[in-house]
Scaffold this active site. Structure first.
Site, mmCIF file in Angstrom:
data_model
loop_
_atom_site.group_PDB
_atom_site.id
_atom_site.type_symbol
_atom_site.label_atom_id
_atom_site.label_comp_id
_atom_site.label_asym_id
_atom_site.label_seq_id
_atom_site.Cartn_x
_atom_site.Cartn_y
_atom_site.Cartn_z
ATOM 1 N N GLU A 214 31.431 49.304 43.596
ATOM 2 C CA GLU A 214 30.617 48.241 44.505
ATOM 3 C C GLU A 214 31.453 47.145 44.980
ATOM 4 O OE1 GLU A 214 27.519 49.360 45.674
ATOM 5 O OE2 GLU A 214 27.467 51.398 44.486
ATOM 6 N N CYS A 248 27.012 40.048 47.688
ATOM 7 C CA CYS A 248 27.586 40.867 48.564
ATOM 8 C C CYS A 248 27.036 41.329 49.913
ATOM 9 C CB CYS A 248 28.084 41.998 47.763
ATOM 10 S SG CYS A 248 26.394 43.025 47.096
HETATM 11 P P1 NAD Z 1 35.837 40.211 40.542
HETATM 12 O O1 NAD Z 1 36.331 41.256 41.259
HETATM 13 O O2 NAD Z 1 36.597 38.736 40.433
HETATM 14 O O3 NAD Z 1 35.351 40.372 39.069
HETATM 15 C C1 NAD Z 1 34.153 41.438 38.783
HETATM 16 C C2 NAD Z 1 34.799 41.903 37.257
HETATM 17 O O4 NAD Z 1 35.980 42.131 37.341
HETATM 18 C C3 NAD Z 1 34.589 40.679 36.307
HETATM 19 O O5 NAD Z 1 33.663 41.606 35.114
HETATM 20 C C4 NAD Z 1 35.924 40.290 36.097
HETATM 21 O O6 NAD Z 1 36.168 39.857 34.752
HETATM 22 C C5 NAD Z 1 36.695 41.657 36.223
HETATM 23 N N1 NAD Z 1 38.171 41.066 36.595
HETATM 24 C C6 NAD Z 1 38.325 40.164 37.464
HETATM 25 N N2 NAD Z 1 39.757 40.413 37.612
HETATM 26 C C7 NAD Z 1 40.373 41.423 36.777
HETATM 27 C C8 NAD Z 1 41.289 41.967 36.661
HETATM 28 N N3 NAD Z 1 42.519 41.659 37.289
HETATM 29 N N4 NAD Z 1 41.643 43.085 36.081
HETATM 30 C C9 NAD Z 1 40.411 43.482 35.421
HETATM 31 N N5 NAD Z 1 39.321 42.935 35.714
HETATM 32 C C10 NAD Z 1 39.176 41.733 36.142
HETATM 33 O O7 NAD Z 1 34.484 39.824 41.228
HETATM 34 P P2 NAD Z 1 33.346 38.418 41.236
HETATM 35 O O8 NAD Z 1 34.223 37.085 41.857
HETATM 36 O O9 NAD Z 1 32.788 38.598 39.719
HETATM 37 O O10 NAD Z 1 32.179 38.886 42.391
HETATM 38 C C11 NAD Z 1 32.451 38.662 43.593
HETATM 39 C C12 NAD Z 1 32.838 39.881 44.354
HETATM 40 O O11 NAD Z 1 31.817 41.129 44.026
HETATM 41 C C13 NAD Z 1 32.589 39.724 46.022
HETATM 42 O O12 NAD Z 1 33.726 40.391 46.502
HETATM 43 C C14 NAD Z 1 31.302 40.515 46.100
HETATM 44 O O13 NAD Z 1 31.080 40.949 47.528
HETATM 45 C C15 NAD Z 1 31.361 41.375 45.316
HETATM 46 N N6 NAD Z 1 30.024 42.279 44.862
HETATM 47 C C16 NAD Z 1 29.791 43.298 45.452
HETATM 48 C C17 NAD Z 1 28.484 43.842 45.009
HETATM 49 C C18 NAD Z 1 28.221 45.144 45.549
HETATM 50 O O14 NAD Z 1 27.077 45.752 45.278
HETATM 51 N N7 NAD Z 1 28.873 45.928 46.445
HETATM 52 C C19 NAD Z 1 27.727 43.197 44.246
HETATM 53 C C20 NAD Z 1 27.918 41.705 43.805
HETATM 54 C C21 NAD Z 1 29.296 41.600 44.166
#
Ligand code: NAD
Length: 461
Positions: A214, A248
């Site tokens: 997602e 998102c």
């Molecule tokens: P992110 O991708 O930075 O982090 C998400 C998760 O991944 C966190 O738990 C984090 O600890 C982990 N993570 C981060 N970097 C990592 C890495 N290098 N290796 C492994 N794990 C890692 O996202 P965010 O900043 O927490 O959230 C914002 C993003 O999420 C936006 O792009 C938003 O559009 C998206 N989002 C999508 C939905 C949806 O339903 N499609 C919902 C909410 C947010």
């Protein structure tokens, strides 16, 4: 707590044993766990709200309306429908296999990893967790390290209330997630950025683990001349500034027909005034930016010369005014990445087909929003445009529909969940064909003859 001393391999090992011991198959047991999860959240509502307020100034109203309330209603739907969803489907059987009987059983994948983001730190963590448990899986949840108070509280509450063989919350950031991704899960459900989605999918490929991703993207809005202007502006303002634009499904940027551009901008200004009472800084209606790095990133996207509303911020309190920019061009910094903040760029267009042609060439967004009075045209566009979801005459709220699948396509993700789609997301549909022994279709056996071929052809037309 020393996060690194927790042996996740051991916890996953215990979850594997628990699953193999068939402890998750009983539907009543699954329902009992879900009731317990709901009760746990209800009993700790004020603590959860406090944690989210500390993390990014989220108001109690929004904690209920778009976090806990959605988890509660999601669990209620599951409790009502689970018995039906988990029963076998009985599709027809093909002539060749008669008099056999076909059945499709939804069976759990097994051991699931859920990785969640910070922007709805409870709802985006626990909605997939509830669906995974409903489908009979064990779960390890890795919430975001950015919303440290909320994730810490989730870990405390859940790890105390639930057996870790069934459900365990692992706190941590990149190193802890990387460690988890090296383990062999049977399904990974990831919500977050497209960039990290790629990392997750690569890691999953190592074990051939199926993933649901997602992800994010830039959700465009198209405003046509025949729309209800005031309602359009009201819904755009709410959709953009709700959760401080950190959603998102937030409308990312607006394409308005040039003939009504000025009128729409005026209406948008009026609605910002009404909703935030001219003072978003001191009120409770606009959450703060989650951290300094996101604050700095957003400041770089704001062009003060193009701001017709807001544009100011305060780094100390991580506050950014509801901001509207006009005269925006596709080459501006604000158009180069997902905004994820309270900044609304307004662009104009003259010809709808040309605009749609350009939008189709960009990465598929999570949502496409269209505002118009002409439903036929809106339906025509929405039924073919490649976006994860879409709305006509509103934004964001399709996420809370509960009964319809929610998910992205292309760069905005793969797979979907919510309601029945959530149950299906964590289930494998296993086909079983039962055949009696009293009848045999001899034509399939050698020696092959012309007559047998004729009969096979007859069956396989
Ligand atoms: P992110 O991708 O930075 O982090 C998400 C998760 O991944 C966190 O738990 C984090 O600890 C982990 N993570 C981060 N970097 C990592 C890495 N290098 N290796 C492994 N794990 C890692 O996202 P965010 O900043 O927490 O959230 C914002 C993003 O999420 C936006 O792009 C938003 O559009 C998206 N989002 C999508 C939905 C949806 O339903 N499609 C919902 C909410 C947010």
């Amino acid at each position: 707590m020393d996060k690194t001393s927790i042996n996740m391999k051991e916890i996953l090992g215990r979850q594997k044993q628990y699953f193999l011991g068939d402890h998750t198959y009983d539907i009543h047991g699954r329902k009992k766990h879900l009731r317990k999860l709901k009760q746990l959240l209800q009993e700790n509502e004020s603590r959860i709200a406090e944690a989210m307020c500390m993390d990014f100034g989220k108001s109690y109203f929004e904690v209920i309306s778009n976090e806990l309330g959605l988890v509660y209603s999601g669990i209620s739907t599951i409790l009502k429908r689970l018995s039906r969803w988990s029963g076998p489907e009985r599709p027809p059987t093909s002539l060749l296999n008669l008099p056999g009987k076909s059945c499709v059983y939804p069976i759990p994948y097994g051991n699931v990893l859920v990785i969640s983001p910070w922007n709805y730190p409870v709802q985006l963590a626990l909605t997939p967790v509830a669906s995974a448990i409903a489908a009979g899986n064990t779960v390890i949840l890795k919430p975001s390290e950015i919303t440290v108070h909320t994730s810490g509280l989730l870990a405390e509450l859940i790890n105390t209330a639930f057996p870790r063989e069934l459900l365990y919350v692992r706190q941590g950031g990149i190193p802890e997630t990387t460690e988890l991704l090296e383990l062999h899960f049977d399904k990974i459900f990831f919500t977050g950025s497209t960039k990290v989605g790629r990392i997750v999918m690569k890691a999953a490929a190592e074990h051939l683990t199926p993933v649901t991703l997602e992800l994010g993207g830039k959700n465009p809005v198209i405003v046509l001349p025949d729309c209800d202007l005031s309602r359009t502006a009201q819904r755009l303002v709410w959709g953009k500034f709700h959760n401080g634009g950190q959603a998102c499904v937030a409308p990312d940027h607006i394409y308005v027909h040039e003939s009504i551009r000025d009128k729409l901008v005026e209406e948008v200004k009026q609605h910002i005034k009404k909703m935030f009472n001219g003072d978003a800084r001191n009120g409770e209606s606009l959450p703060r930016i989650v951290n300094a790095s996101n604050y700095d990133r957003l400041q770089k996207l704001i062009d003060p010369a193009k701001c017709v509303v807001g544009g100011q911020g305060d780094r100390e309190t991580l506050f950014i005014e509801p901001t509207v920019m006009t005269g925006v061009d596709i080459t501006d910094p604000v158009m180069q990445e997902e905004i994820f903040g309270p900044v609304m760029p307004i662009l104009s267009f003259r010809d709808l087909d040309t605009l749609l042609g350009k939008l189709k060439e960009r990465p598929s967004p999570l949502a496409l929003y269209i505002f118009t009075g002409e439903m036929r045209l809106a339906k025509e566009i929405q039924s073919t445009f490649r976006s994860g979801t879409g709305m006509v005459n509103d934004t964001v709220v399709h996420f809370v529909n509960g009964t319809t699948p929610f998910g992205g396509i292309g760069e905005s993700g793969m797979g979907s969940y919510h309601g029945k789609a959530g149950f299906e997301c964590f289930s494998h549909r296993k086909t079983v064909l039962r055949k009696p022994t009293w009848f045999e279709l001899r034509v399939k056996y050698p020696p092959y003859t012309k007559m047998k071929l004729k009969i096979v052809k007859l069956f396989l037309r």
